[in-house]
Design an enzyme around this catalytic site. Structure first.
Site, PDB file in Angstrom:
ATOM      1  N   ALA A 111      38.989  12.374  10.763  1.00  0.00           N
ATOM      2  CA  ALA A 111      39.833  13.560  10.875  1.00  0.00           C
ATOM      3  C   ALA A 111      39.243  14.740  10.105  1.00  0.00           C
ATOM      4  O   ALA A 111      39.433  15.885  10.497  1.00  0.00           O
ATOM      5  CB  ALA A 111      41.242  13.252  10.382  1.00  0.00           C
ATOM      6  N   THR A 112      38.509  14.474   9.031  1.00  0.00           N
ATOM      7  CA  THR A 112      37.907  15.581   8.280  1.00  0.00           C
ATOM      8  C   THR A 112      36.933  16.337   9.163  1.00  0.00           C
ATOM      9  O   THR A 112      36.944  17.572   9.216  1.00  0.00           O
ATOM     10  CB  THR A 112      37.197  15.046   7.023  1.00  0.00           C
ATOM     11  OG1 THR A 112      38.186  14.576   6.110  1.00  0.00           O
ATOM     12  CG2 THR A 112      36.390  16.138   6.348  1.00  0.00           C
ATOM     13  N   ASN A 191      50.399  14.216   4.428  1.00  0.00           N
ATOM     14  CA  ASN A 191      49.855  12.982   3.866  1.00  0.00           C
ATOM     15  C   ASN A 191      50.438  12.636   2.505  1.00  0.00           C
ATOM     16  O   ASN A 191      50.432  11.482   2.108  1.00  0.00           O
ATOM     17  CB  ASN A 191      48.332  13.079   3.777  1.00  0.00           C
ATOM     18  CG  ASN A 191      47.869  14.283   2.994  1.00  0.00           C
ATOM     19  OD1 ASN A 191      48.453  15.360   3.088  1.00  0.00           O
ATOM     20  ND2 ASN A 191      46.858  14.116   2.193  1.00  0.00           N
ATOM     21  N   GLN A 219      48.145  11.333  10.254  1.00  0.00           N
ATOM     22  CA  GLN A 219      49.209  10.511   9.677  1.00  0.00           C
ATOM     23  C   GLN A 219      50.316  10.202  10.681  1.00  0.00           C
ATOM     24  O   GLN A 219      51.244   9.476  10.375  1.00  0.00           O
ATOM     25  CB  GLN A 219      49.830  11.205   8.456  1.00  0.00           C
ATOM     26  CG  GLN A 219      48.872  11.450   7.310  1.00  0.00           C
ATOM     27  CD  GLN A 219      48.584  10.202   6.497  1.00  0.00           C
ATOM     28  OE1 GLN A 219      49.222   9.165   6.670  1.00  0.00           O
ATOM     29  NE2 GLN A 219      47.622  10.286   5.608  1.00  0.00           N
ATOM     30  N   SER A 239      42.493  10.088  13.274  1.00  0.00           N
ATOM     31  CA  SER A 239      41.649   9.255  12.438  1.00  0.00           C
ATOM     32  C   SER A 239      41.939   7.794  12.711  1.00  0.00           C
ATOM     33  O   SER A 239      43.091   7.411  12.909  1.00  0.00           O
ATOM     34  CB  SER A 239      41.919   9.583  10.966  1.00  0.00           C
ATOM     35  OG  SER A 239      41.171   8.709  10.155  1.00  0.00           O
ATOM     36  N   HIS A 241      41.169   5.047  10.691  1.00  0.00           N
ATOM     37  CA  HIS A 241      41.539   4.143   9.596  1.00  0.00           C
ATOM     38  C   HIS A 241      42.963   4.361   9.086  1.00  0.00           C
ATOM     39  O   HIS A 241      43.403   3.710   8.155  1.00  0.00           O
ATOM     40  CB  HIS A 241      40.526   4.216   8.449  1.00  0.00           C
ATOM     41  CG  HIS A 241      40.617   5.434   7.594  1.00  0.00           C
ATOM     42  ND1 HIS A 241      41.096   5.392   6.315  1.00  0.00           N
ATOM     43  CD2 HIS A 241      40.297   6.708   7.838  1.00  0.00           C
ATOM     44  CE1 HIS A 241      41.054   6.612   5.807  1.00  0.00           C
ATOM     45  NE2 HIS A 241      40.565   7.422   6.710  1.00  0.00           N
ATOM     46  N   THR A 279      24.459   9.901  18.226  1.00  0.00           N
ATOM     47  CA  THR A 279      24.785   8.644  18.904  1.00  0.00           C
ATOM     48  C   THR A 279      26.153   8.147  18.461  1.00  0.00           C
ATOM     49  O   THR A 279      26.459   8.134  17.268  1.00  0.00           O
ATOM     50  CB  THR A 279      23.733   7.581  18.568  1.00  0.00           C
ATOM     51  OG1 THR A 279      22.471   8.057  19.004  1.00  0.00           O
ATOM     52  CG2 THR A 279      24.042   6.268  19.256  1.00  0.00           C
ATOM     53  N   CYS A 365      42.091  11.968  -2.523  1.00  0.00           N
ATOM     54  CA  CYS A 365      41.066  12.958  -2.832  1.00  0.00           C
ATOM     55  C   CYS A 365      41.281  13.563  -4.206  1.00  0.00           C
ATOM     56  O   CYS A 365      40.351  13.963  -4.883  1.00  0.00           O
ATOM     57  CB  CYS A 365      41.094  14.089  -1.816  1.00  0.00           C
ATOM     58  SG  CYS A 365      41.471  13.568  -0.170  1.00  0.00           S
TER      59      CYS A 365
END
Lengths: 443, 92
Positions: A111-112, A191, A219, A239, A241, A279, A365
């Site tokens: 997502a970043t 988040n 989220q 995202s 994960h 790739t 973070c």
């Protein structure tokens, strides 16, 4: 005690102290928590930071990490074709979960990257005509930082404040939109505090004013229903994960009708319709797709379970611990995120005492710094309360026993820390802390 | 024995082999819930649910083996001992 970063000394520690720390003797009964934490891996209650990889997603990935190692962009042999086929299935599974067409899904590293691509890509593409971006103060760091980068490139950015419940004021957003606004970026589920922004209303407003609307839904994916057409979003960051998929992969939804154009951040072989060269990690893409497929099947069951545990936890904590504040709007929120502030408790001490549960004081973070979270400050949480906030993340694999265990630990340690707090004592005597003059030399 | 009952037992048996506390508890909960939800199905729908269950069983068997090859450390929810300071020191 080097492995535990929270105990890392800033200056050199005298040897006698080190010896005492590792001794089994309890030197200060009543204050010490030595020997009171249980053995074993901490119970994981930090689902907003990341989620465990679902065995069903892992099972789908494994063949592609063994025999199926082809490059999905190879056109001349079956290794490539098979890998490409698997990636396309995954693309379809992701698209299905958000009500999009597979051709609108661009794989990224997470997502970043998707957020960077959206903010920088749209801003740069339309730079000749547009000069203005709108975002909110409670966005994820990567959106805020991308906006800062665009300010350096000559863009003006409006950082919308949020109300004390964490939601933006629609009237304020409406008045912030200018004729030269290129993009509005508002995250769906926060988040840190879990509040859900009125995405549908924002989407309708942006569509009416002909401004592109980007939303970070990392989220929200797999937890709440997403439909890109109902919500009128033009760009969506996703995202893997956060939906029980593997780390290192994400996606960006880019609307085709009406078409949104971006300047790519990466230059290269022109994969992913030229928007994201490089790739594809096909095994990760497959894992992400499988995780989305599982999420689509399990969404209702998960929502029921998470809602049940979350209510159980909040009810038990508020019943057993006085003076607890739930940060963010009480109803417009995702139930799997409980951000609670415990008044009159020293936050770091509380986190240390809660060694048996893996929780955080905010986003991963920023949890290394002792600064209170900027999200909590933006919703007007007092600094003392912001310092004692803990985020509990409940998910698909959380058990009822874990929730009860966490509540027991909290009740015990909040009471223990308060019993040694002079502030708590004053409050119990009915003193309003705000009226106290703490320093003698103040005139 | 009815095929559904046999499948149910097999799924629970494999689920119990998962070494990770959270995955194990989830698989048991999910299997019980799934069978409760589909208990009244008949005909084609029942066959479809059984086929899905068989796929899940194959997946669970593979994952149970994997989880034993790379066993998860026991969760705090499974232990009943308390950590002493010296044990903690040794672990680091």
């Amino acid at each position: 005690m080097k492995a535990d970063k929270r105990y890392e000394p800033v200056t050199e520690v005298p040897e006698v102290v080190l010896r005492n720390m590792s001794a089994d003797t309890v030197f200060s009964p009543g204050f010490s928590i030595k020997g009171r934490s249980k053995a074993g891996r901490a119970s994981y209650l930090d689902m907003q930071a990341t989620t465990p990889l679902d065995p069903r997603a892992l099972d789908a990935m494994l063949p592609w990490m063994m025999g199926g190692y082809g490059n999905p962009h190879s056109r001349t042999h079956s290794y490539g074709w098979e890998a490409e086929g698997a990636v396309e299935v995954a693309r379809g599974q992701i698209a299905d979960l958000i009500g999009a067409s597979p051709r609108e899904i661009i794989f990224t590293s997470g997502a970043t990257e998707s957020n960077n691509m959206s903010v920088k890509g749209v801003a740069r593409f339309y730079a000749s005509r547009k000069k203005h971006l709108i975002t909110t103060q409670t966005e994820h760091k990567c959106v805020l930082d991308s906006c800062r980068a665009m300010e350096k490139e000559g863009y003006e950015v409006t950082y919308l404040p949020v109300q004390t419940n964490g939601l933006i004021d629609m009237a304020e957003l409406e008045s912030a939109i200018r004729p030269d606004t290129a993009l509005v970026s508002v995250m769906a589920v926060n988040n840190e505090i879990g509040v859900i922004q009125p995405i549908k209303e924002i989407g309708a407003l942006c569509r009416a004013r002909k401004v592109f609307f980007h939303s970070d839904m990392a989220q929200m994916l797999g937890k709440l229903r997403i439909n890109v057409d109902d919500m009128n979003v033009d760009l969506v960051s996703l995202s893997s994960h956060k939906v029980y998929g593997p780390k290192g992969v994400g996606a960006l939804y880019v609307r085709r009708r009406p078409r949104v154009r971006l300047e790519p951040v990466f230059s290269g072989g022109g994969q992913e319709r030229g928007l994201r060269s490089g790739t594809l990690p096909h095994n990760l893409c497959v894992g992400f797709g499988a995780a989305c497929d599982v999420a689509a099947q399990e969404m209702e069951r998960d929502a029921k379970w998470v809602g049940y545990l979350s209510k159980r936890m909040l009810d038990a904590i508020t019943a057993r611990v006085p003076e607890v504040v739930l940060n963010g709007d009480p109803t417009a929120r995702y139930s799997g995120n409980l951000n609670l502030s415990f008044a009159y408790v020293e936050g770091e001490s509380l986190l240390m005492a809660l060694k048996n549960i893996a929780v955080s004081s905010g986003s991963a973070c920023t949890s290394a710094s002792l600064e209170p979270s900027y999200v909590l400050r933006a919703i007007g949480v007092q600094e003392d309360l912001a310092h004692t906030s803990i985020r509990f993340g409940i998910g698909r694999f959380t058990t009822q026993q874990e929730v009860d265990f966490a509540v027991d630990l909290l009740a015990e340690h909040v009471e223990r820390l308060r019993s040694m707090s002079p502030l708590w004592e004053l409050v119990q005597e009915g003193v309003d802390l705000k009226t106290i003059q703490w320093s003698q030399d103040a005139h | 024995m009815k095929p559904a009952v046999s499948l149910y037992r097999q799924l629970l048996r494999e689920g119990k082999k998962l070494t990770d506390y959270n995955f194990r508890m989830y698989s048991l909960r999910r299997v019980r819930q799934g069978f409760a939800e589909d208990a009244s199905l008949t005909g084609e729908a029942a066959n479809k649910a059984l086929a899905f269950g068989k796929d899940q069983l194959a997946m669970l068997q593979r994952q149970a083996i994997l989880s034993q090859l790379y066993p998860a450390a026991p969760s705090v929810m499974e232990t009943n001992t308390f950590e002493t300071a010296s044990a903690e020191q040794k672990r680091h």
